[in-house]
Motif scaffolding. Structure first.
Motif, mmCIF file in Angstrom:
data_model
loop_
_atom_site.group_PDB
_atom_site.id
_atom_site.type_symbol
_atom_site.label_atom_id
_atom_site.label_comp_id
_atom_site.label_asym_id
_atom_site.label_seq_id
_atom_site.Cartn_x
_atom_site.Cartn_y
_atom_site.Cartn_z
ATOM 1 N N LYS A 21 0.837 -1.201 0.000
ATOM 2 C CA LYS A 21 0.000 0.000 0.000
ATOM 3 C C LYS A 21 0.872 1.251 0.000
ATOM 4 O O LYS A 21 1.766 1.402 0.839
ATOM 5 C CB LYS A 21 -0.935 0.019 1.210
ATOM 6 C CG LYS A 21 -1.895 1.214 1.205
ATOM 7 C CD LYS A 21 -2.913 1.121 2.308
ATOM 8 C CE LYS A 21 -3.765 2.383 2.380
ATOM 9 N NZ LYS A 21 -4.426 2.698 1.093
ATOM 10 N N ASP A 22 0.618 2.111 -0.966
ATOM 11 C CA ASP A 22 1.322 3.385 -1.152
ATOM 12 C C ASP A 22 2.797 3.218 -1.533
ATOM 13 O O ASP A 22 3.530 4.223 -1.576
ATOM 14 C CB ASP A 22 1.215 4.268 0.098
ATOM 15 C CG ASP A 22 -0.219 4.719 0.355
ATOM 16 O OD1 ASP A 22 -0.963 4.931 -0.623
ATOM 17 O OD2 ASP A 22 -0.595 4.847 1.530
ATOM 18 N N ILE A 27 11.799 8.751 -9.820
ATOM 19 C CA ILE A 27 10.733 8.083 -9.060
ATOM 20 C C ILE A 27 11.274 7.425 -7.796
ATOM 21 O O ILE A 27 10.598 7.393 -6.771
ATOM 22 C CB ILE A 27 10.020 7.044 -9.948
ATOM 23 C CG1 ILE A 27 9.366 7.750 -11.143
ATOM 24 C CG2 ILE A 27 8.972 6.258 -9.147
ATOM 25 C CD1 ILE A 27 8.708 6.807 -12.127
ATOM 26 N N ARG A 28 12.480 6.886 -7.849
ATOM 27 C CA ARG A 28 13.063 6.145 -6.734
ATOM 28 C C ARG A 28 12.065 5.102 -6.219
ATOM 29 O O ARG A 28 11.613 5.164 -5.062
ATOM 30 C CB ARG A 28 13.506 7.082 -5.611
ATOM 31 C CG ARG A 28 14.566 8.091 -6.014
ATOM 32 C CD ARG A 28 15.143 8.826 -4.807
ATOM 33 N NE ARG A 28 15.809 7.909 -3.899
ATOM 34 C CZ ARG A 28 17.064 7.513 -4.001
ATOM 35 N NH1 ARG A 28 17.814 7.970 -4.991
ATOM 36 N NH2 ARG A 28 17.594 6.669 -3.138
ATOM 37 N N PRO A 29 11.724 4.131 -7.067
ATOM 38 C CA PRO A 29 10.693 3.159 -6.683
ATOM 39 C C PRO A 29 11.119 2.257 -5.528
ATOM 40 O O PRO A 29 12.311 1.979 -5.345
ATOM 41 C CB PRO A 29 10.488 2.342 -7.958
ATOM 42 C CG PRO A 29 11.804 2.456 -8.673
ATOM 43 C CD PRO A 29 12.285 3.850 -8.389
ATOM 44 N N ASP A 30 10.121 1.817 -4.789
ATOM 45 C CA ASP A 30 10.348 0.792 -3.766
ATOM 46 C C ASP A 30 10.475 -0.580 -4.426
ATOM 47 O O ASP A 30 11.158 -1.467 -3.908
ATOM 48 C CB ASP A 30 9.195 0.765 -2.765
ATOM 49 C CG ASP A 30 9.009 2.095 -2.071
ATOM 50 O OD1 ASP A 30 9.889 2.467 -1.273
ATOM 51 O OD2 ASP A 30 7.983 2.779 -2.334
ATOM 52 N N VAL A 31 9.770 -0.736 -5.545
ATOM 53 C CA VAL A 31 9.794 -1.984 -6.307
ATOM 54 C C VAL A 31 9.934 -1.653 -7.788
ATOM 55 O O VAL A 31 9.217 -0.803 -8.307
ATOM 56 C CB VAL A 31 8.508 -2.814 -6.095
ATOM 57 C CG1 VAL A 31 8.556 -4.093 -6.933
ATOM 58 C CG2 VAL A 31 8.311 -3.149 -4.620
ATOM 59 N N VAL A 33 -2.353 -2.468 -8.350
ATOM 60 C CA VAL A 33 -3.344 -1.416 -8.080
ATOM 61 C C VAL A 33 -4.321 -1.885 -7.003
ATOM 62 O O VAL A 33 -4.679 -1.119 -6.102
ATOM 63 C CB VAL A 33 -4.081 -1.034 -9.377
ATOM 64 C CG1 VAL A 33 -5.296 -0.155 -9.071
ATOM 65 C CG2 VAL A 33 -3.136 -0.305 -10.327
ATOM 66 N N ASP A 34 -4.733 -3.140 -7.065
ATOM 67 C CA ASP A 34 -5.636 -3.678 -6.046
ATOM 68 C C ASP A 34 -4.988 -3.706 -4.669
ATOM 69 O O ASP A 34 -5.686 -3.692 -3.645
ATOM 70 C CB ASP A 34 -6.098 -5.081 -6.428
ATOM 71 C CG ASP A 34 -7.161 -5.071 -7.525
ATOM 72 O OD1 ASP A 34 -7.663 -3.976 -7.850
ATOM 73 O OD2 ASP A 34 -7.481 -6.153 -8.051
ATOM 74 N N GLN A 35 -3.662 -3.742 -4.637
ATOM 75 C CA GLN A 35 -2.932 -3.722 -3.368
ATOM 76 C C GLN A 35 -2.724 -2.301 -2.843
ATOM 77 O O GLN A 35 -2.180 -2.119 -1.757
ATOM 78 C CB GLN A 35 -1.575 -4.406 -3.534
ATOM 79 C CG GLN A 35 -1.647 -5.895 -3.792
ATOM 80 C CD GLN A 35 -2.069 -6.680 -2.580
ATOM 81 O OE1 GLN A 35 -1.630 -6.417 -1.461
ATOM 82 N NE2 GLN A 35 -2.936 -7.663 -2.770
ATOM 83 N N GLY A 36 -3.121 -1.304 -3.626
ATOM 84 C CA GLY A 36 -2.961 0.082 -3.193
ATOM 85 C C GLY A 36 -1.616 0.690 -3.523
ATOM 86 O O GLY A 36 -1.262 1.750 -2.994
#
Length: 249
Positions: free
Chosen positions: A4-5, A71-75, A26-29
């Motif tokens: 989420k987020d 963006i520095r994504p988490d994933v 998207v379903d996971q937020g």
């Protein structure tokens, strides 16, 4: 990992298996950014799912570094790749044989470097899409199988570098162990093998067991990201019968 987020970047997420994963995220937020070349497909994904989109070539080194830095994504999920040229070894030119080396491997090289040089924050995850062909070969798809196997070793090398530098970033290769119809790559490969055997593509893919449509693929990837038992595995197989399994490198 609670998604989420979380900021997630998915290359090749506008259609096929990548789109199934984006739907699941998207379903996971999660806050998802989809990177692909086809603007029409990107616009459709943005309108239906509310995701951010970037039109870019995955083999553009500058784009890879810019997107990771901005963006520095988490994933990060590197799902995009080229459809292999179909044909036996004596039927292909070198350019046709090497297309997946020049696309899939080249893209992973640039994006892995961008992640490690930025670097992303500790706890970040990088998943790169491989193929079951990396395990047993695929004689009608040129250099496809060898390129997908190379991604396993690149994953290992990236993890060793991250560990040596105490970056806290985990790299993983995800391996769909069956061909999935309706995804482009799966259609061309299944069609070629089925034609050679005198059967339908549906009959050919049924030999791999239970089907794994794009959304089921997405759900399996979500389980890789969320379940602690998969957090440190480097190569993970996915199929319709057994879900997610660890593959020894």
């Amino acid at each position: 990992m609670n998604l989420k987020d979380k900021k997630v970047v998915v290359t090749g997420g506008s259609r096929g298996l990548g789109l199934g994963l984006v739907e699941a995220l998207v379903d996971q937020g999660a806050k998802v950014t989809v990177v692909a070349r086809n603007v029409k497909d990107l616009d459709a994904a943005a309108e239906r799912l509310g995701v951010y989109t970037i039109s870019a070539d995955i083999t553009d080194e500058a784009a890879a570094h810019r997107i990771i830095a901005d963006i520095r994504p988490d994933v990060l999920v590197l799902n995009a790749g080229a459809a292999p040229r179909m044909g036996l070894l004596d039927e292909l030119t070198w350019e046709e044989f090497s297309i997946n080396w020049e696309t899939d491997v080249k893209a992973a090289f640039f994006w892995f470097q961008a992640v490690l040089k930025t670097p992303l924050d500790p706890g970040s995850r990088v998943l790169v899409g491989s193929s079951g062909a990396a395990e047993s070969g695929s004689q009608m798809t040129g250099g496809y199988a060898s390129s997908k196997r190379a991604l396993w070793f690149m994953t290992k090398y990236a993890n060793l570098f991250a560990q040596d530098k105490n970056l806290g970033i985990q790299f993983q290769a995800i391996v769909p162990r069956l061909m999935v119809l309706g995804t482009g790559v799966g259609d061309s490969a299944a069609g070629a093998y089925a034609a050679a055997m005198g059967i339908t593509p549906e009959e050919f893919v049924s030999r791999f067991g239970a089907p794994m449509p794009p959304r089921a693929f997405g759900d399996h990837v979500i389980s890789i990201l969320k379940k602690p038992q998969f957090a440190e595995s480097m190569v993970l197989g996915l199929n319709g019968n057994n879900g997610v399994t660890v593959i020894d490198l």
